[in-house]
Design a protein around this motif. Structure first.
Motif, PDB file in Angstrom:
ATOM      1  N   ALA A   5       2.633  30.274 -13.102  1.00 47.06           N
ATOM      2  CA  ALA A   5       1.244  29.794 -13.126  1.00 47.06           C
ATOM      3  C   ALA A   5       0.802  29.375 -11.730  1.00 47.06           C
ATOM      4  CB  ALA A   5       1.108  28.630 -14.108  1.00 47.06           C
ATOM      5  N   GLN A   6       1.660  28.698 -10.997  1.00 48.43           N
ATOM      6  CA  GLN A   6       1.314  28.298  -9.636  1.00 48.43           C
ATOM      7  C   GLN A   6       1.070  29.512  -8.749  1.00 48.43           C
ATOM      8  OE1 GLN A   6       4.574  25.877  -8.368  1.00 48.43           O
ATOM      9  NE2 GLN A   6       3.738  23.999  -9.277  1.00 48.43           N
ATOM     10  N   ASP A  26      -3.045  38.670 -15.028  1.00 46.95           N
ATOM     11  CA  ASP A  26      -1.882  38.805 -14.140  1.00 46.95           C
ATOM     12  C   ASP A  26      -0.792  37.808 -14.530  1.00 46.95           C
ATOM     13  OD1 ASP A  26      -3.279  40.746 -12.804  1.00 46.95           O
ATOM     14  OD2 ASP A  26      -3.525  39.602 -10.952  1.00 46.95           O
ATOM     15  N   PHE A  27      -1.207  36.582 -14.819  1.00 47.91           N
ATOM     16  CA  PHE A  27      -0.261  35.545 -15.246  1.00 47.91           C
ATOM     17  C   PHE A  27       0.460  35.961 -16.520  1.00 47.91           C
ATOM     18  CE2 PHE A  27      -0.112  31.399 -17.771  1.00 47.91           C
ATOM     19  CZ  PHE A  27       1.165  31.077 -17.343  1.00 47.91           C
ATOM     20  N   LYS A  28      -0.299  36.444 -17.505  1.00 46.15           N
ATOM     21  CA  LYS A  28       0.319  36.895 -18.759  1.00 46.15           C
ATOM     22  C   LYS A  28       1.281  38.038 -18.507  1.00 46.15           C
ATOM     23  CE  LYS A  28      -2.802  35.848 -22.543  1.00 46.15           C
ATOM     24  NZ  LYS A  28      -3.668  36.386 -23.592  1.00 46.15           N
ATOM     25  N   ILE A  60       2.303  46.851 -22.750  1.00 44.22           N
ATOM     26  CA  ILE A  60       1.398  47.110 -21.623  1.00 44.22           C
ATOM     27  C   ILE A  60       1.483  45.985 -20.597  1.00 44.22           C
ATOM     28  CG2 ILE A  60      -1.046  47.249 -20.982  1.00 44.22           C
ATOM     29  CD1 ILE A  60      -1.459  48.729 -23.703  1.00 44.22           C
ATOM     30  N   LEU A  61       1.490  44.734 -21.067  1.00 49.76           N
ATOM     31  CA  LEU A  61       1.592  43.596 -20.156  1.00 49.76           C
ATOM     32  C   LEU A  61       2.916  43.613 -19.394  1.00 49.76           C
ATOM     33  CD1 LEU A  61       0.077  40.709 -22.306  1.00 49.76           C
ATOM     34  CD2 LEU A  61      -0.864  41.623 -20.180  1.00 49.76           C
ATOM     35  N   GLY A  65       3.194  43.725 -15.464  1.00 53.99           N
ATOM     36  CA  GLY A  65       3.941  42.695 -14.744  1.00 53.99           C
ATOM     37  C   GLY A  65       4.926  43.290 -13.756  1.00 53.99           C
ATOM     38  N   PHE A  66       5.619  44.350 -14.169  1.00 53.37           N
ATOM     39  CA  PHE A  66       6.541  45.029 -13.261  1.00 53.37           C
ATOM     40  C   PHE A  66       5.799  45.582 -12.054  1.00 53.37           C
ATOM     41  CE2 PHE A  66       8.389  49.044 -11.831  1.00 53.37           C
ATOM     42  CZ  PHE A  66       9.582  48.574 -11.316  1.00 53.37           C
ATOM     43  N   LYS A  67       4.672  46.233 -12.306  1.00 56.84           N
ATOM     44  CA  LYS A  67       3.887  46.806 -11.210  1.00 56.84           C
ATOM     45  C   LYS A  67       3.390  45.722 -10.263  1.00 56.84           C
ATOM     46  CE  LYS A  67       2.406  50.810 -13.841  1.00 56.84           C
ATOM     47  NZ  LYS A  67       1.317  51.412 -14.620  1.00 56.84           N
TER      48      LYS A  67
END
Length: 89
Positions: A5-6, A26-28, A60-61, A65-67
């Motif tokens: 989150a930070q 992006d956080f999710k 999908i998330l 996240g990997f990308k």
């Protein structure tokens, strides 16, 4: 969650459970990717933990996240920071 989150400039990590907050995507995505790979959560467990997500959305998330972790400059050091933080505690 707090470290992620930070890095994403999110003040309240509990926002991950709120629907229709597109500014926290992006956080999710990063949180889902890390839950999947570091905590060995299944897609189903992630759906239960976060809530209001389908299995396909979690997949999908996770890919997103990997990308983000591999291409975005502001997230490149997040993984090593997270590992260092867990090693200290």
């Amino acid at each position: 969650m707090e470290i992620v989150a930070q890095a994403c400039d999110i003040k309240n990590p509990d926002l991950i459970k709120v629907k229709y907050k597109h500014h926290i995507t992006d956080f999710k995505a990063i949180a889902v990717f890390l839950m999947r790979n570091l905590c060995n959560y299944s897609y189903k467990e992630i759906c239960k933990e976060i809530g209001n997500l389908t299995l396909s959305r979690v997949a999908i998330l996770s890919n997103t996240g990997f990308k983000l972790l591999s291409t975005e400059a502001k997230y490149k050091d997040l993984f090593s920071k997270l590992l260092e933080e867990t090693r200290v505690t």
